[in-house]
Design an enzyme around this catalytic site. Sequence first.
Site, short mmCIF file in Angstrom:
data_model
loop_
_atom_site.label_atom_id
_atom_site.label_comp_id
_atom_site.label_asym_id
_atom_site.label_seq_id
_atom_site.Cartn_x
_atom_site.Cartn_y
_atom_site.Cartn_z
CE LYS A 76 -3.65 2.08 2.90
NZ LYS A 76 -4.46 1.90 4.13
CB SER A 151 -7.81 3.71 3.25
OG SER A 151 -6.90 3.12 4.16
CB SER A 175 -7.75 0.84 6.24
OG SER A 175 -8.42 2.04 6.05
N1 GLN Z 1 -12.50 4.27 7.13
C1 GLN Z 1 -11.78 4.61 8.30
C2 GLN Z 1 -11.33 6.06 8.22
O1 GLN Z 1 -11.58 6.66 7.26
C3 GLN Z 1 -10.61 3.70 8.49
C4 GLN Z 1 -9.43 4.07 7.70
C5 GLN Z 1 -8.21 3.26 8.06
O2 GLN Z 1 -8.29 2.25 8.75
N2 GLN Z 1 -7.06 3.74 7.62
O3 GLN Z 1 -10.74 6.56 9.11
#
Ligand code: GLN
Length: 480
Positions: A76, A151, A175
Amino acid sequence: MRNYDSLIDIQGDLASGTISCEGLVKSYLERIEEKKHLNAFIEVYEQEALLQAKAIDRKLQDGTAGRLAGMVLGLKDVLCHKDHGLQASSKILDGFKSQFTSSAVQKLIDEDVIIIGRQSCDEFAMGSSNETSIYGKVLNPHDEERVPGGSSGASASAVAANLCLASLGSDTGGSVRQPAAFCGVIGLKPTYSRISRYGLTAYASSFDTIGVISRSVEDAALLLELMAGKDDFDSTVSQKEVPAYSQSLKIEQKPTVAYLKSALGEGVEPKVKEQFLATLTRLKEEGYQVEEVEFSLLDHLLPTYYILTTAEASSNLSRFDGVKYGYRSESTEALESMYKKSRFEGFGEEVRKRIMLGTFVLSAGYFDAYYAKAQKVRRLIRDETLALLAKYEMLLLPTSASTAFKIGEHQDSLSMYMTDLFTVQASLAGIPAISIPNGVDDAKLPIGLQIMAAPFEETKLLAFSKYLASLNKMDVAIPL
Ligand code: GLN
């Protein structure tokens, strides 16, 4: 070449000479080209991966290859990898290259992993759909009109589409788990501090974990085993001994199991409930007593998560000022306007919104009402979660209340934040959690099952996941 679901299969074929690492990498590269429109990769390290593969083929012949020989991995775009681009899918890091390799990635390189490329994500890992990347939206290979989740959406999309065997993502509030659920693969978020965060782009430092997206529980266990443990460069990493997770995938003793009542509550798609219930039934048939438990702080999960993570993000992202890294606005004359314009032009809308929210909750006059209070609520959430885990070793919940949603479906931030309801609890409590495939809905979209365990109980968590996945006849990814 066949599609592989686990490193064990690849290593078997490498040992028998059916394939070589070079051939393996070539076939992944072909698939990446074929599936380019998914937009999963920002960069593919074609030549480098082939060279590395050849070197590992030689090591295999000499008997000197590492434990990950044959593991083709995607990263990532938030993990430092020396001399490779790192943009966190943001314009503000335009042209930036890592000056060192993150500790977790280095440990895998030391075991002969082959890194095939860098994968897109929501900008600075903030999002649940991979729609906010500067590189454009990423598609879900199960239905290309839908998001892969976020994400780490591109990483899950790539693993599901067989563009690499596994990927490293980051999980701050879901994420790794939610995109794994949306794409029908496995997503593991370890206990907070189990893996060094050195070289992981910070979003919310007291939540951030590196996680694994894979096609089998075995691969998740092995990658965790190799990445976890002490690191001189991260003073917050746990010093605890790292168990041989990959060698302990049989359940010794049936764990005690409960599920959270919210799993069957309002807003959960009927098919998600149905599959969840079917798994509970199977467990009961296997002799488990599965009890329903309530979590009294359910309504506080999302507000607490979004107050604390935006606060931490506003502080972490203050380093991107147009001076030290990446993008600098052209049209500036004075220092202050250079900061302002660079940040305004460099960050996307969602990231700017979170920085402002975070700055607000930390500002004088509001600090006690929001930030300090949220810290206290976080403690209550952790305490109540740990109390449940003292009674039951495994807590079950769907990973997400829905299957993958349509691209563009959640236009406002609030409705997007609501989709994180089931994943943020483990992040607030700092406990390990995993998403495994739990069948499909009527449109053949994957459904995820989430399992949470007490801190540092990854051994039990992984063994139970493996068992549960095989009970569901799905110990590998859902086929496309
Ligand atoms: N969707 C969550 C956020 O926007 C989790 C994102 C993540 O785990 N990086 O914060």
